[in-house]
Every structure is written in C-alpha cells, then in structure tokens.
Design a protein around this motif. Sequence first.
Motif: not given
Length: 190
Positions: A77-105
């Motif tokens: 997550l720290d390595r992409v901080a320059d281009r991604v503002a909304n980063r979460y550890l997987t333990g905090y999935l519940r705090s992520i707003p409702a999404e239209d599309v979720v990718f898990c690959y």
Amino acid sequence: MIHSMDQNFWDQHHANSDLVWLSGNSAEAYFDFFGLSKEFVRGKDVLEIGIGVGRAARQLVEISRNYHCCDISQVALDRVADRVANRYLTGYLRSIPAEDVVFCYLVTVHCDDHEVLRMINVIQLATNGRIFMQFSSPQDDDDIGQQAKDIFVTNGSHYFRTQQQIKDLIESTNKKINTILPRRRVNHDN
C-alpha cells in the motif's frame, strides 16, 4: 497448518522486489479474464483487493470515478501512495464505501475459506454492484501436479477449489452468484 504467505511474507516480498511476480497483473488482464471492457469500469467506483505492485491501479485510477484498493501488505500500500489515495489493509474492508465493481484476482488462492467468506461478506456493494473473483480451480488432483501439491497445498500457503466447492462457498455468503465462468488459464502478463 503453516501460513507461509501471511502479512510478513508479503511485506518482505514487496519491500525487497520490484518484480511483478504473480501479484501485479494489469487491468487489461482483469478485463480479459472476466470478459469485460474498459468501458464497463469507466466512471464507476472500483475496489481492487490485493493491489500487489499496483500495475492494474495505474489504469483503474484513470478510468474509475473513485478507486480504492486493499492489500494484506502495508508495504504494498505504501508503494502505491503516490498514485492511490484510498488504501486499506484487508482487515479494514468493512470501512470501504459501497463499490460498483470489485476485482479480486490471484488472491483467493492464498486465502482459506474463512478469509474468503469474510471478504465477500463485508464488501459493501452499490446497487447493481458486482464482485469479480478469480479462484484457482484444478479440474482434478492430477491437474495441480504432485510436486505443486506437496509444496503449496500441504504447507497451507495455497488453496485450490473445485467448481462445486467455489459455488458452495459463495452460496454460503450474503451475496448472490451471478455467473461462474468456465475454468480458464490466468494470464500472467508480466
């Protein structure tokens, strides 16, 4: 059971390597695998579970309305901080707003059933939101190969599921199965 691919493993992997390995395919690989177009994602709220080195994030940030990502690794997550503002550890999935599309690959292969269920159940979907998950699914035991089974399955670092096991697992969640795609090879475009 040994969990050799835990947070410490991934933190070390991301701290010591610029290689994509299997943790950083492009958005094009996602679109190809799930049979989607770039337009399907354009202007939508998107969550990527397992950002890896952030290759898919480069494109998803540009075409989505809001892009969120999560990973087990704080280093990733720290390595992409320059281009991604909304980063979460997987333990905090519940705090992520409702999404239209979720990718898990290329993620569920490293998760036991309990963790897969937790992820699916806590992800919040917008109206008509969809989760696109890739599972590792051999056709039979011979498809994995005995050496791979001995190394990956026995030590608890990889989880392979049959199509029926995947269906049963998802049916036990609070989400509805829309489609289970036929078995196909993952494109490791690295």
